[in-house]
Design a protein around this motif. Structure first.
Motif, PDB file in Angstrom:
ATOM      1  N   GLN B   9      27.759  39.183   5.926  1.00 11.58           N
ATOM      2  CA  GLN B   9      27.630  37.760   6.225  1.00 11.58           C
ATOM      3  C   GLN B   9      28.997  37.118   6.487  1.00 11.58           C
ATOM      4  O   GLN B   9      29.123  36.255   7.356  1.00 11.58           O
ATOM      5  N   LYS B  10      30.000  37.551   5.771  1.00  9.53           N
ATOM      6  CA  LYS B  10      31.345  37.009   6.022  1.00  9.53           C
ATOM      7  C   LYS B  10      31.826  37.392   7.430  1.00  9.53           C
ATOM      8  O   LYS B  10      32.367  36.556   8.159  1.00  9.53           O
ATOM      9  N   ARG B  11      31.610  38.629   7.799  1.00  6.19           N
ATOM     10  CA  ARG B  11      32.068  39.081   9.124  1.00  6.19           C
ATOM     11  C   ARG B  11      31.309  38.382  10.235  1.00  6.19           C
ATOM     12  O   ARG B  11      31.885  37.925  11.227  1.00  6.19           O
ATOM     13  N   MET B  12      29.990  38.303  10.055  1.00  8.16           N
ATOM     14  CA  MET B  12      29.159  37.682  11.095  1.00  8.16           C
ATOM     15  C   MET B  12      29.502  36.184  11.215  1.00  8.16           C
ATOM     16  O   MET B  12      29.658  35.667  12.311  1.00  8.16           O
ATOM     17  N   ALA B  13      29.651  35.516  10.069  1.00  6.10           N
ATOM     18  CA  ALA B  13      29.961  34.079  10.109  1.00  6.10           C
ATOM     19  C   ALA B  13      31.312  33.845  10.769  1.00  6.10           C
ATOM     20  O   ALA B  13      31.473  32.925  11.577  1.00  6.10           O
ATOM     21  N   ALA B  14      32.285  34.685  10.443  1.00  6.67           N
ATOM     22  CA  ALA B  14      33.620  34.531  11.048  1.00  6.67           C
ATOM     23  C   ALA B  14      33.519  34.679  12.567  1.00  6.67           C
ATOM     24  O   ALA B  14      34.139  33.924  13.320  1.00  6.67           O
ATOM     25  N   ALA B  15      32.701  35.624  13.013  1.00  3.24           N
ATOM     26  CA  ALA B  15      32.553  35.852  14.455  1.00  3.24           C
ATOM     27  C   ALA B  15      31.800  34.700  15.122  1.00  3.24           C
ATOM     28  O   ALA B  15      32.173  34.232  16.199  1.00  3.24           O
ATOM     29  N   VAL B  16      30.764  34.225  14.452  1.00  4.25           N
ATOM     30  CA  VAL B  16      29.945  33.144  15.011  1.00  4.25           C
ATOM     31  C   VAL B  16      30.750  31.841  15.104  1.00  4.25           C
ATOM     32  O   VAL B  16      30.605  31.062  16.044  1.00  4.25           O
ATOM     33  N   MET B  17      31.628  31.632  14.121  1.00  3.32           N
ATOM     34  CA  MET B  17      32.379  30.377  14.072  1.00  3.32           C
ATOM     35  C   MET B  17      33.713  30.449  14.819  1.00  3.32           C
ATOM     36  O   MET B  17      34.452  29.468  14.862  1.00  3.32           O
ATOM     37  N   GLU B  18      34.014  31.587  15.399  1.00  6.80           N
ATOM     38  CA  GLU B  18      35.240  31.715  16.195  1.00  6.80           C
ATOM     39  C   GLU B  18      35.115  30.819  17.432  1.00  6.80           C
ATOM     40  O   GLU B  18      34.108  30.867  18.138  1.00  6.80           O
ATOM     41  N   PRO B  19      36.130  29.984  17.701  1.00  2.00           N
ATOM     42  CA  PRO B  19      36.023  29.083  18.858  1.00  2.00           C
ATOM     43  C   PRO B  19      35.774  29.832  20.167  1.00  2.00           C
ATOM     44  O   PRO B  19      36.212  30.969  20.335  1.00  2.00           O
ATOM     45  N   LEU B  20      35.066  29.151  21.072  1.00  4.15           N
ATOM     46  CA  LEU B  20      34.758  29.729  22.381  1.00  4.15           C
ATOM     47  C   LEU B  20      35.969  29.597  23.304  1.00  4.15           C
ATOM     48  O   LEU B  20      36.911  28.862  23.010  1.00  4.15           O
ATOM     49  N   THR B  21      35.899  30.299  24.437  1.00  2.00           N
ATOM     50  CA  THR B  21      36.927  30.115  25.470  1.00  2.00           C
ATOM     51  C   THR B  21      36.673  28.784  26.175  1.00  2.00           C
ATOM     52  O   THR B  21      35.651  28.136  25.953  1.00  2.00           O
ATOM     53  N   ARG B  22      37.568  28.418  27.068  1.00  5.28           N
ATOM     54  CA  ARG B  22      37.398  27.189  27.863  1.00  5.28           C
ATOM     55  C   ARG B  22      36.087  27.221  28.654  1.00  5.28           C
ATOM     56  O   ARG B  22      35.503  26.186  28.933  1.00  5.28           O
ATOM     57  N   ASN B  23      35.665  28.424  29.012  1.00  4.59           N
ATOM     58  CA  ASN B  23      34.413  28.560  29.777  1.00  4.59           C
ATOM     59  C   ASN B  23      33.196  28.685  28.873  1.00  4.59           C
ATOM     60  O   ASN B  23      32.123  29.092  29.334  1.00  4.59           O
ATOM     61  N   GLU B  24      33.382  28.396  27.622  1.00 10.00           N
ATOM     62  CA  GLU B  24      32.286  28.444  26.637  1.00 10.00           C
ATOM     63  C   GLU B  24      31.691  29.842  26.504  1.00 10.00           C
ATOM     64  O   GLU B  24      30.487  30.006  26.338  1.00 10.00           O
ATOM     65  N   THR B  25      32.533  30.849  26.591  1.00  8.51           N
ATOM     66  CA  THR B  25      32.078  32.215  26.328  1.00  8.51           C
ATOM     67  C   THR B  25      32.799  32.717  25.077  1.00  8.51           C
ATOM     68  O   THR B  25      33.767  32.102  24.627  1.00  8.51           O
ATOM     69  N   THR B  26      32.324  33.852  24.559  1.00 11.45           N
ATOM     70  CA  THR B  26      32.972  34.431  23.383  1.00 11.45           C
ATOM     71  C   THR B  26      34.317  35.043  23.778  1.00 11.45           C
ATOM     72  O   THR B  26      34.433  35.687  24.817  1.00 11.45           O
ATOM     73  N   ARG B  27      35.318  34.801  22.947  1.00 11.99           N
ATOM     74  CA  ARG B  27      36.644  35.367  23.219  1.00 11.99           C
ATOM     75  C   ARG B  27      36.595  36.887  23.157  1.00 11.99           C
ATOM     76  O   ARG B  27      35.886  37.433  22.318  1.00 11.99           O
ATOM     77  N   ARG B  28      37.349  37.512  24.002  1.00  7.11           N
ATOM     78  CA  ARG B  28      37.413  38.978  23.956  1.00  7.11           C
ATOM     79  C   ARG B  28      38.305  39.421  22.808  1.00  7.11           C
ATOM     80  O   ARG B  28      38.042  40.395  22.142  1.00  7.11           O
ATOM     81  N   ILE B  29      39.398  38.692  22.597  1.00  6.18           N
ATOM     82  CA  ILE B  29      40.284  39.001  21.467  1.00  6.18           C
ATOM     83  C   ILE B  29      40.300  37.783  20.539  1.00  6.18           C
ATOM     84  O   ILE B  29      40.576  36.673  20.976  1.00  6.18           O
ATOM     85  N   ARG B  30      39.977  38.013  19.295  1.00  4.03           N
ATOM     86  CA  ARG B  30      39.957  36.920  18.339  1.00  4.03           C
ATOM     87  C   ARG B  30      41.387  36.483  18.033  1.00  4.03           C
ATOM     88  O   ARG B  30      42.322  37.234  18.255  1.00  4.03           O
ATOM     89  N   ARG B  31      41.545  35.285  17.478  1.00  2.23           N
ATOM     90  CA  ARG B  31      42.895  34.777  17.236  1.00  2.23           C
ATOM     91  C   ARG B  31      43.691  35.637  16.263  1.00  2.23           C
ATOM     92  O   ARG B  31      44.901  35.647  16.285  1.00  2.23           O
ATOM     93  N   ASP B  32      42.985  36.358  15.384  1.00  2.00           N
ATOM     94  CA  ASP B  32      43.712  37.231  14.464  1.00  2.00           C
ATOM     95  C   ASP B  32      43.956  38.614  15.073  1.00  2.00           C
ATOM     96  O   ASP B  32      44.336  39.550  14.376  1.00  2.00           O
ATOM     97  N   GLY B  33      43.719  38.737  16.382  1.00  2.10           N
ATOM     98  CA  GLY B  33      44.041  39.979  17.074  1.00  2.10           C
ATOM     99  C   GLY B  33      42.903  40.990  17.122  1.00  2.10           C
ATOM    100  O   GLY B  33      43.013  42.023  17.794  1.00  2.10           O
ATOM    101  N   VAL B  34      41.810  40.702  16.424  1.00  3.65           N
ATOM    102  CA  VAL B  34      40.685  41.647  16.390  1.00  3.65           C
ATOM    103  C   VAL B  34      39.949  41.612  17.733  1.00  3.65           C
ATOM    104  O   VAL B  34      39.685  40.531  18.274  1.00  3.65           O
ATOM    105  N   ALA B  35      39.627  42.790  18.266  1.00  5.51           N
ATOM    106  CA  ALA B  35      38.841  42.861  19.508  1.00  5.51           C
ATOM    107  C   ALA B  35      37.389  42.573  19.164  1.00  5.51           C
ATOM    108  O   ALA B  35      36.777  43.269  18.355  1.00  5.51           O
ATOM    109  N   MET B  36      36.836  41.539  19.789  1.00  6.49           N
ATOM    110  CA  MET B  36      35.485  41.085  19.419  1.00  6.49           C
ATOM    111  C   MET B  36      34.419  42.126  19.751  1.00  6.49           C
ATOM    112  O   MET B  36      33.401  42.211  19.073  1.00  6.49           O
ATOM    113  N   GLU B  37      34.656  42.890  20.804  1.00  5.09           N
ATOM    114  CA  GLU B  37      33.664  43.888  21.176  1.00  5.09           C
ATOM    115  C   GLU B  37      33.502  44.929  20.065  1.00  5.09           C
ATOM    116  O   GLU B  37      32.387  45.297  19.692  1.00  5.09           O
ATOM    117  N   ARG B  38      34.639  45.363  19.532  1.00  4.77           N
ATOM    118  CA  ARG B  38      34.595  46.350  18.444  1.00  4.77           C
ATOM    119  C   ARG B  38      34.015  45.754  17.181  1.00  4.77           C
ATOM    120  O   ARG B  38      33.239  46.382  16.453  1.00  4.77           O
TER     121      ARG B  38
END
Ligand code: FE2
Lengths: 297, 307
Positions: B9-38
């Protein structure tokens, strides 16, 4: 079957969600409606217009409370302030049962305001059931949990969604708010047979049924509550009624809300299945529940 | 408690609450450097038509769209003052730094005024105006559904002394403002097609260009009470003496102390003060602002521990 201990031995018919755009129509026209479902959180306030409107509704209509943020499945403890307010509202509305979702949505006191899907594990079932019991003990009325629409599945899951639902409600000894539209939406997103889901639900625990519309996209289906109910969902509803008997039914319409009459007309389509089922029932009580209902009055 | 469930739940919430890109899509690289796909693939199963990341993206977008919509509904005045682009920057940064900590979205803006005060770089050069309007909009939300306390008994009023402690009606919110934002808010609400100032969150389309003209307000200090009569929220301008006295009463001070506070820096002639005071009390009584102090409820404490 319709009246059972999970809906306070009531026999409510077909209701609709109470929504702001319909207030004026309801107060002016006083339409005949079996019951309204309210979103509890919208009325868990100290005063002002929301409670005034609710009190006016309560003078004329039966109301059932439906919550969106109890998050039985969140790993963190229940929010005490939430519970306190919820119980105050239960006293006000005299709702015979209350419902919220079988999902999670908060972590470390931070709320997503979404209905996030559970990992279907025995551990999660145990924790969720424990929290449902706590709420049930606190509010002192039956609690029914609603299956949600979902767009993701977890590697962790050890069983199907309906097995998880069964596991939770057995352990919590609580009711089910069966949302047949959510079953349909999730079946589209996860590729299971929705009829198998409906057939696996413990019918004796179903306190209420939700019907709604949704939106199909090319690669997924979203639970948008902004359309009429589609035929395959009516078919799932028909099967649910066949298994559960005539059950309190509610149409959800939350976006692009049409006129009150249009929403109500759509909801009343449920009657064709409910009455068909009533015709099939023998004229004598088929269970002991109606007698219990008399006894509790 | 299950460590596995907590971690998921912590991981999922962190991913869900990560801000979107300017185009309102999910970031490919999170601000802490984690690759969102992985990250998504670590806990979400893919299916035939969507990858793990795409499934996560549905929730990521849903989270932000729900918050944007609630925030926009609550702060139309702030949007009018800042214009769409600057408003969006404020909205995204605030919601990222102050995520909801309440079970109800009604409270989403509860920390906005304090946040704006500490982040003037987001609202320059209109920082004070933005803070004033956001403060007023939040006060409006609070007044709208605050509790109503019954008026005091005639005996209570008859026995008022310097030691008497009043409680202000819970819906009363007192604001010390550098701009006459009450007029602006009324214009915003009228523009939104609502002449009922009590409608929390009017959602009709706002004519932003008209509003921006109104928004170029020259500064003028005002003192304002936001209050509710029956079910409608009103704004009432106060004199500085009234504001100081009411603020002191609201803080729990006895009437004598509030009286001192009212005239501490006042230029009002001493001879005029008794009549002024009488008039104030008369008005506040009519408006139902003065109440007897409430005995706090400990109902919840008696119901026992939950977890
Ligand atoms: Fe539902």
């Amino acid at each position: 079957m319709p009246a059972n201990r999970f809906n306070g031995f009531t026999d409510y018919g077909v209701g609709i969600g109470l929504r702001i755009p319909h207030y004026q129509h309801i107060f002016e026209q006083k339409p005949v409606v079996d019951w309204f479902e309210i979103i509890s959180e919208n009325y868990m306030v100290e005063g002002g217009r929301p409670l005034h409107v609710l009190d006016r509704i309560l003078e004329q209509y039966r109301v059932v409370q439906h919550g969106v943020s109890m998050y039985f499945g969140s790993a963190e403890p229940l929010n005490r302030e939430h519970l306190r307010r919820l119980k105050n509202l239960v006293r006000r509305t005299k709702t015979p049962w209350l419902t919220d979702h079988l999902c999670w949505g908060s972590v470390d006191g931070r709320y997503t305001h979404d209905l996030l899907p559970m990992p279907y594990t025995f551990e999660a079932a145990r924790l969720t059931a424990e929290k449902i019991r706590q709420v049930q003990d606190f509010v002192e009325i039956p609690v029914a949990v609603e299956n949600v629409s979902s767009y993701a599945e977890f590697h962790l899951s050890e069983m199907t969604e309906w097995e998880f639902l069964n596991e939770v409600v057995e352990q919590a000894d609580c009711g089910i708010l069966l949302d047949v539209n959510n079953i349909y939406v999730s079946s589209r997103n996860h590729g299971f047979n929705p009829l198998e889901y409906v057939n696996s639900v413990p019918a004796e625990r179903v306190a209420q049924i939700h019907i709604a519309g949704h939106s199909e996209f090319k690669r997924y289906t979203l639970d948008t509550h902004d359309h009429p109910v589609i035929e395959p969902v009516w078919q799932l509803y028909a099967r649910a009624i066949e298994r559960c008997g005539p059950t309190a039914t509610l149409l959800e319409w939350d976006d692009n809300i049409p006129s009150f009459d249009e929403v109500h007309r759509e909801a009343l389509k449920a009657n064709r299945f409910l009455h068909k089922q009533e015709d099939l029932l023998p004229s004598f009580p088929s269970t002991t529940e109606p007698i219990l209902e008399e006894a509790t009055r | 408690m299950s460590g596995v469930l907590v971690e998921l739940q912590k991981r999922m919430a962190a991913a869900v609450m990560e801000p979107l890109t300017r185009n309102e899509t999910t970031r490919r690289i999170r601000r802490d450097g984690v690759a969102m796909e992985r990250e998504a693939a670590a806990f979400i199963k893919p299916n035939d038509s969507l990858s793990s990341l795409e499934r996560l993206e549905i929730y990521n977008r849903q989270y932000w769209f729900r918050l944007y919509s609630s925030f926009e509904d609550d702060f139309p005045g702030l949007q009018a003052v800042l214009g769409r682009r600057q408003f969006e920057r404020v909205m995204r940064a605030y919601l990222d730094q102050c995520p909801s900590i309440s079970f109800t979205l009604r409270d989403l803006g509860s920390r906005l005024h304090a946040w704006l005060t500490n982040h003037k770089e987001f609202t320059a050069p209109k920082s004070r105006l933005a803070e004033d309007i956001a403060g007023l909009e939040w006060a409006h939300i609070e007044a709208y559904d605050a509790a109503t306390t019954p008026p005091p008994t005639p005996e209570f009023f008859a026995n008022v002394t310097e030691e008497t402690v009043f409680q202000l009606q819970p819906s009363v919110r007192l604001l010390d403002l550098s701009y006459p934002v009450d007029d602006l808010m009324i214009a915003v609400r009228q523009d939104a097609g609502s002449n009922d100032t009590s409608t929390n969150n009017a959602t009709a389309t706002r004519k932003v260009s008209t509003l921006r003209r109104v928004a170029n307000l020259p500064p003028a200090q005002i003192w304002l009470a936001v209050h509710r009569q029956e079910f409608t929220v009103y704004y009432k301008r106060l004199t500085p003496e009234e504001y100081r006295m009411l603020t002191a009463i609201q803080a729990g001070n006895a009437f004598g102390v509030a009286f001192e506070a009212a005239f501490a820096n006042s230029t009002m002639d001493e001879a005029d003060r008794p009549a002024f005071l009488q008039e104030c009390f008369h008005q506040w009584a009519i408006l139902g602002w003065l109440c007897e102090p409430e005995i706090p409820s400990h109902e919840f404490a008696r119901t026992g521990e939950l977890q």
